[in-house]
Scaffold this active site. Structure first.
Site, PDB file in Angstrom:
ATOM      1  N   ASP A   1       0.467  -0.887  -0.005  1.00 42.26           N
ATOM      2  CA  ASP A   1       0.301  -0.146  -0.099  1.00 42.26           C
ATOM      3  C   ASP A   1       1.162   1.460   0.163  1.00 42.26           C
ATOM      4  OD1 ASP A   1      -2.324   1.562   0.098  1.00 42.26           O
ATOM      5  OD2 ASP A   1      -1.883   1.665   2.310  1.00 42.26           O
ATOM      6  N   SER A   2       0.159   2.113   0.071  1.00 40.83           N
ATOM      7  CA  SER A   2       0.792   3.871  -0.003  1.00 40.83           C
ATOM      8  C   SER A   2       1.767   4.039   0.983  1.00 40.83           C
ATOM      9  CB  SER A   2      -0.129   4.795  -0.365  1.00 40.83           C
ATOM     10  OG  SER A   2      -1.070   4.827   0.505  1.00 40.83           O
TER      11      SER A   2
ATOM     12  N   CYS B   1      -3.989  -0.957  -2.388  1.00 42.56           N
ATOM     13  CA  CYS B   1      -4.845   0.189  -2.302  1.00 42.56           C
ATOM     14  C   CYS B   1      -5.449   0.151  -3.588  1.00 42.56           C
ATOM     15  CB  CYS B   1      -3.486   0.377  -2.717  1.00 42.56           C
ATOM     16  SG  CYS B   1      -3.070   2.446  -3.169  1.00 42.56           S
ATOM     17  N   ASN B   2      -6.494   0.820  -3.118  1.00 44.06           N
ATOM     18  CA  ASN B   2      -7.716   1.407  -4.509  1.00 44.06           C
ATOM     19  C   ASN B   2      -7.013   1.775  -6.029  1.00 44.06           C
ATOM     20  OD1 ASN B   2     -10.067   0.493  -3.128  1.00 44.06           O
ATOM     21  ND2 ASN B   2      -9.087   1.148  -1.788  1.00 44.06           N
ATOM     22  N   THR B   3      -6.041   2.724  -5.301  1.00 43.87           N
ATOM     23  CA  THR B   3      -5.878   3.587  -7.066  1.00 43.87           C
ATOM     24  C   THR B   3      -4.817   2.629  -7.435  1.00 43.87           C
ATOM     25  OG1 THR B   3      -5.216   5.466  -5.542  1.00 43.87           O
ATOM     26  CG2 THR B   3      -4.139   5.986  -7.185  1.00 43.87           C
TER      27      THR B   3
ATOM     28  N   GLU C   1      -1.942   9.653   7.447  1.00 38.19           N
ATOM     29  CA  GLU C   1      -0.903   9.547   7.651  1.00 38.19           C
ATOM     30  C   GLU C   1      -0.053  10.309   8.799  1.00 38.19           C
ATOM     31  OE1 GLU C   1       0.689   7.329   6.092  1.00 38.19           O
ATOM     32  OE2 GLU C   1       0.003   6.720   4.637  1.00 38.19           O
TER      33      GLU C   1
ATOM     34  N   CYS D   1     -10.875   3.607   0.121  1.00 41.52           N
ATOM     35  CA  CYS D   1     -10.112   3.576  -0.235  1.00 41.52           C
ATOM     36  C   CYS D   1      -9.027   2.849   1.340  1.00 41.52           C
ATOM     37  CB  CYS D   1      -9.050   5.242   0.188  1.00 41.52           C
ATOM     38  SG  CYS D   1      -7.277   5.113   0.431  1.00 41.52           S
TER      39      CYS D   1
ATOM     40  N   HIS E   1      -6.516   3.406   3.710  1.00 39.63           N
ATOM     41  CA  HIS E   1      -7.098   4.472   4.440  1.00 39.63           C
ATOM     42  C   HIS E   1      -7.803   4.477   5.596  1.00 39.63           C
ATOM     43  CE1 HIS E   1      -2.964   5.200   2.547  1.00 39.63           C
ATOM     44  NE2 HIS E   1      -2.088   5.739   3.628  1.00 39.63           N
TER      45      HIS E   1
END
Length: 278
Positions: free
Chosen positions: A11-12, A74-76, A153, A185, A187
């Protein structure tokens, strides 16, 4: 017969920990290798081609570490790179969009599903297509809420800052009359306390893909005879590009179990043509 190789998850940043937590709950015997690419996601919006190539590069890295399955948590990245990844790699690859979309299509009672996500995920329209595939009669409202990633974050998931941002994002969702809200997302589930305050007594069911994604991973491992050993307490390794101390500080506040100290790695950013960047 068991397969002791680890599951790869990336993931990010800390968002994919929601998926990791469900994997740990549902598959306690599985070793997991978690990679957080803080260096590139969620820095700034990037062209889809660049996100796709970066996603493929990370999967190639995890495949080289002898993972038996990779979860794009991660959805993106799922929207940009899942299809291309399945064409390129032999190992099973699971995204987070389809499981969440299926759950939302099943959950709605009035046929109105809202999806909040990053701008890249919204632009891809992957949730719209996945929800319509599950139930063509469902109407879908998409809303971009990229600022929520920074809030998580920064460690501000349960603060007045989060409440204010969510109130602004969800105003249109409430006015539209959605009875189901997809957290598009990974997050966003970390914003649950703020979400509960903002939603209040409204009858809105919140769906995130962590639980359904982990269940899909479990089924794939079973069908392909890739399950690990029978014992609990499996190995968890964490890799981070960017600042491992920042990741550890935020993760310690948000994750429900102690994480091992992250190992810093370097991931190169793939080039993008001018045509792809427009």
């Amino acid at each position: 017969m068991s397969d002791s190789r680890p599951i790869g998850v990336f993931d990010s940043g800390v968002g994919g920990l929601t998926v990791l937590l469900e994997l740990r709950r549902q598959l306690p015997a599985e070793d997991v290798l978690y990679l957080a690419d803080l260096a590139h996601f969620p820095d700034v919006p990037r062209p889809q081609q660049q996100v796709r190539e970066l996603t493929l590069g990370i999967i190639d890295l995890l495949a080289g570490m002898d993972t038996k399955l990779v979860v794009i948590a991660c959805n993106t990245a799922s929207a940009a790179g899942l299809h291309a990844a399945r064409e390129r790699f032999e190992i099973p690859i699971v995204g987070v969009i389809a499981p969440g979309a299926q759950a939302a299509a099943t959950a709605t009672r009035n046929g109105r599903v809202a999806v909040i996500s990053t701008a890249g995920t919204l632009a891809s329209q992957e949730y719209l297509h996945a929800i319509k595939e599950a139930n063509p009669g469902v109407s879908v409202l998409g809303k971009a809420a990229p600022e929520l990633v920074d809030i998580v974050e920064d460690g501000d998931a349960d603060t007045a800052r989060a409440d204010a941002a969510l109130s602004d994002v969800l105003a249109d969702v409430f006015a539209w009359g959605a009875d189901t809200l997809v957290l598009g997302c990974t997050h966003y589930p970390l914003l649950r306390p703020a979400l509960q305050r903002v939603i209040g007594r409204r009858r809105v069911r919140v769906v995130d893909s962590a639980e359904t994604t982990a269940a899909r991973v479990r089924r794939i491992l079973d069908v392909n005879r890739l399950t690990g050993g029978a014992g609990a307490g499996a190995v968890l390794e964490v890799l981070v590009s960017g600042d491992p101390d920042r990741f550890a500080m935020t993760a310690d506040r948000l994750f429900e179990e102690p994480l091992p100290a992250p190992t810093a790695i370097s991931i190169g950013l793939p080039p993008v043509s001018l045509a792809a960047a427009t």
